[in-house]
Design a protein around this motif. Structure first.
Motif, PDB file in Angstrom:
ATOM      1  N   MET A 257       0.852  -1.204   0.000  1.00  0.00           N
ATOM      2  CA  MET A 257       0.000   0.000   0.000  1.00  0.00           C
ATOM      3  C   MET A 257       0.881   1.245   0.000  1.00  0.00           C
ATOM      4  O   MET A 257       2.001   1.241   0.505  1.00  0.00           O
ATOM      5  N   SER A 258       0.353   2.347  -0.490  1.00  0.00           N
ATOM      6  CA  SER A 258       1.104   3.592  -0.501  1.00  0.00           C
ATOM      7  C   SER A 258       1.161   4.173   0.888  1.00  0.00           C
ATOM      8  O   SER A 258       0.410   3.807   1.774  1.00  0.00           O
ATOM      9  N   ALA A 259       2.096   5.149   1.057  1.00  0.00           N
ATOM     10  CA  ALA A 259       2.213   5.807   2.360  1.00  0.00           C
ATOM     11  C   ALA A 259       0.927   6.506   2.731  1.00  0.00           C
ATOM     12  O   ALA A 259       0.506   6.493   3.883  1.00  0.00           O
ATOM     13  N   ILE A 260       0.286   7.106   1.731  1.00  0.00           N
ATOM     14  CA  ILE A 260      -0.948   7.828   2.024  1.00  0.00           C
ATOM     15  C   ILE A 260      -2.036   6.858   2.452  1.00  0.00           C
ATOM     16  O   ILE A 260      -2.741   7.082   3.427  1.00  0.00           O
TER      17      ILE A 260
ATOM     18  N   ALA B 214       2.887  12.188   4.542  1.00  0.00           N
ATOM     19  CA  ALA B 214       2.137  12.404   3.312  1.00  0.00           C
ATOM     20  C   ALA B 214       1.946  13.869   2.954  1.00  0.00           C
ATOM     21  O   ALA B 214       1.773  14.189   1.794  1.00  0.00           O
ATOM     22  N   ALA B 215       1.913  14.785   3.920  1.00  0.00           N
ATOM     23  CA  ALA B 215       1.516  16.165   3.645  1.00  0.00           C
ATOM     24  C   ALA B 215       2.682  17.130   3.791  1.00  0.00           C
ATOM     25  O   ALA B 215       3.452  17.066   4.755  1.00  0.00           O
ATOM     26  N   GLY B 216       2.792  18.042   2.817  1.00  0.00           N
ATOM     27  CA  GLY B 216       3.730  19.145   2.936  1.00  0.00           C
ATOM     28  C   GLY B 216       3.074  20.316   3.646  1.00  0.00           C
ATOM     29  O   GLY B 216       1.944  20.221   4.140  1.00  0.00           O
TER      30      GLY B 216
ATOM     31  N   ALA C  61     -13.162   1.912   5.151  1.00  0.00           N
ATOM     32  CA  ALA C  61     -13.192   0.789   4.216  1.00  0.00           C
ATOM     33  C   ALA C  61     -12.996   1.271   2.782  1.00  0.00           C
ATOM     34  O   ALA C  61     -12.318   0.629   1.975  1.00  0.00           O
ATOM     35  N   GLY C  62     -13.604   2.416   2.455  1.00  0.00           N
ATOM     36  CA  GLY C  62     -13.502   2.942   1.098  1.00  0.00           C
ATOM     37  C   GLY C  62     -12.213   3.688   0.829  1.00  0.00           C
ATOM     38  O   GLY C  62     -11.827   3.873  -0.320  1.00  0.00           O
ATOM     39  N   GLY C  63     -11.549   4.157   1.899  1.00  0.00           N
ATOM     40  CA  GLY C  63     -10.254   4.828   1.752  1.00  0.00           C
ATOM     41  C   GLY C  63     -10.352   6.339   1.790  1.00  0.00           C
ATOM     42  O   GLY C  63      -9.931   6.976   2.750  1.00  0.00           O
ATOM     43  N   ALA C  64     -10.893   6.953   0.746  1.00  0.00           N
ATOM     44  CA  ALA C  64     -10.875   8.412   0.611  1.00  0.00           C
ATOM     45  C   ALA C  64     -11.897   9.074   1.532  1.00  0.00           C
ATOM     46  O   ALA C  64     -12.990   8.563   1.745  1.00  0.00           O
TER      47      ALA C  64
ATOM     48  N   ALA D 250      -5.630   6.814  -0.373  1.00  0.00           N
ATOM     49  CA  ALA D 250      -5.981   6.299  -1.689  1.00  0.00           C
ATOM     50  C   ALA D 250      -7.249   5.469  -1.598  1.00  0.00           C
ATOM     51  O   ALA D 250      -7.447   4.742  -0.623  1.00  0.00           O
ATOM     52  N   PRO D 251      -8.128   5.552  -2.600  1.00  0.00           N
ATOM     53  CA  PRO D 251      -9.311   4.686  -2.600  1.00  0.00           C
ATOM     54  C   PRO D 251      -8.894   3.221  -2.588  1.00  0.00           C
ATOM     55  O   PRO D 251      -7.914   2.831  -3.220  1.00  0.00           O
ATOM     56  N   THR D 252      -9.629   2.408  -1.873  1.00  0.00           N
ATOM     57  CA  THR D 252      -9.303   0.984  -1.800  1.00  0.00           C
ATOM     58  C   THR D 252      -9.731   0.227  -3.041  1.00  0.00           C
ATOM     59  O   THR D 252      -9.284  -0.898  -3.263  1.00  0.00           O
ATOM     60  N   GLY D 253     -10.605   0.844  -3.838  1.00  0.00           N
ATOM     61  CA  GLY D 253     -11.025   0.199  -5.069  1.00  0.00           C
ATOM     62  C   GLY D 253     -12.252  -0.676  -4.930  1.00  0.00           C
ATOM     63  O   GLY D 253     -12.774  -1.165  -5.938  1.00  0.00           O
TER      64      GLY D 253
END
Length: 452
Positions: free
Chosen positions: A1-4, A11-13, A82-85, A219-222
């Motif tokens: 999985m990505s860091a985000i 993740a954030a600047g 569950a959905g991510g975003a 990130a969305p889990t898809g």
């Protein structure tokens, strides 16, 4: 999985963090000019048949909204995990809030028919803004390191109070004080009071844009929305069954049920109480709100620093006790008396602004409130962020919202009942003081995770 998507804090600047904090700036005018200083006192004083009846109505609307938020926040938070975003949820509920806020324009003075629609608009606006906050708060643990969570959370609250302050200046300088208000608004029809609903809606919609663009989201889990609902509800059920593994979180959430209920009631009813007691209009309430916000801004930035230095728990306890002291001070003020019996002259028609002794004493305690409002809430947000597992942030912030709302309908309901039964506004402060003290006492059972 990505860091985000994992929720790690790299993740954030700076722009992403600032844009996230700007969300507090975006939503605060709804609380400042609608539910606290301008529209709420206008509704209770001029729309309802009497201030006591208006306060009772307002209490019931907040009770209904609080019950809905308490029931649904953990559910939506789990589904979002569950959905991510989180951003799509934030935008959706911001639009819901804006619809409710826009409807307040039709709250005309002395309204007899259609008042239920106005009450429905208040409920809709409140649940919209509160649900959007759940998902924005859930982004906090992914944006910065644990040892700097307090400063980012406090910075957001501080920006929020600055936004509320500017909104009050707009209402005063643009609508209330000029002989001819902007846009030709009618003072006899209280259009400067009613415009606060549409104004806060537009403000909210505009100023969430930077967060939607620049703040990184998970990130969305898809998985499909139906699958996200099933998975989210399943995860929530598992967490609720295994709460014994999160006993420290449970102790904190129970404590927060009480003290946050008291804080929200104190914020919501202090302006209403002052309007009824001193017969304040829009100008007095607006200036009163501006002065309180100056203290609140200072409190947020100082509190954010103390949060990271002393810890979230000490910051919460100190702030809640300060608010309890202020609530006793407000309770001590009645018609012609302060500090439970000392004679104090009330304002007279045509007198100088806040010049009467009774008003001066009230303002002192109001400034104490302002100083502690922000730190109590910002440090609470930081504490649950430090306690939350990264993959359950939305779920835990949903439970956090539940803890803020599970009993939140009780205080407005009690205030509504007590006010209706006594025909007086003052006894509401006894309810508020009791809730604050119970919450502060229960915080003694909470252990704060090491964040050094």
């Amino acid at each position: 999985m990505s860091a985000i998507s994992e929720g790690t804090p790299q993740a954030a600047g700076k722009l992403g963090k600032f844009s996230w904090a700007l969300f507090d700036w975006a939503n605060q005018p709804y609380f400042t000019v609608v539910t606290t200083f301008i529209f709420a006192p206008y509704f209770t004083t001029f729309v309802a048949a009497s201030p006591a009846e208006g306060q009772a109505y307002w209490g019931y609307t907040q009770a209904i909204a609080g019950a809905l938020i308490a029931i649904l926040s953990p559910v939506f938070g789990s589904i979002a995990d569950a959905g991510g975003a989180r951003k799509p949820w934030i935008l959706f509920f911001t639009i819901i809030c804006a619809i409710g806020a826009f409807s307040l324009w039709w709250a005309v003075p002395g309204q007899q028919s259609g008042i239920l629609w106005i009450l429905a608009g208040i409920v809709l606006g409140t649940i919209g803004v509160e649900f959007s906050i759940v998902f924005n708060n859930a982004m906090l643990p992914t944006l910065t390191t644990p040892e700097r969570l307090g400063r980012l959370s406090g910075f957001g609250w501080g920006l929020g109070y600055i936004g509320g302050l500017i909104a009050l200046f707009i209402v005063l300088l643009g609508f209330s004080l000029p002989e001819v208000p902007l846009f030709g608004l009618s003072k006899p029809m209280h259009e400067p009071d009613r415009i606060t609903g549409p104004m806060s809606a537009i403000w909210f919609l505009v100023f969430i844009i930077p967060m939607l663009i620049f703040t990184p989201d998970r990130a969305p889990t898809g998985i499909s929305k139906v699958a996200a609902v099933k998975q989210g509800l399943g995860a929530l059920a598992n967490t609720l069954r295994s709460l014994r593994d999160y006993r420290n979180v449970v102790f904190f959430l129970i404590a927060r049920m009480f003290y946050n209920d008291g804080i929200l009631a104190l914020i919501g009813f202090s302006g209403i109480y002052a309007a009824g007691l001193f017969k304040w209009g829009t100008t007095e309430l607006g200036i009163f709100g501006i002065l309180i916000n100056f203290f609140a801004i200072a409190g947020c930035f100082i509190g954010g620093y103390l949060d990271d230095r002393l810890g979230s728990k000490p910051t919460v306890v100190i702030s809640v006790l300060g608010l309890a002291f202020a609530s006793v001070g407000v309770l001590s003020i009645s018609d012609g008396q302060v500090l439970f019996g000392l004679p104090a002259a009330m304002p007279v028609e045509g007198g100088a602004l806040f010049a009467s002794p009774a008003e001066m004493v009230f303002m002192v305690f109001a400034f104490i409130m302002g100083l502690f409002f922000g730190p109590a809430q910002a440090a609470s947000r930081t504490l649950i962020a430090r306690m939350s597992p990264p993959d359950k942030a939305g779920e835990f912030f949903g439970l956090f919202a539940l803890s803020g709302k599970a009993t939140a309908f009780v205080a407005p309901l009690l205030i509504g009942i007590v006010t209706s039964a006594t025909g007086q506004q003052r006894p509401a402060m006894i309810v508020i003081f009791t809730l604050l003290m119970i919450g502060a006492a229960l915080m003694s059972f909470v252990r704060e995770p090491d964040h050094g």
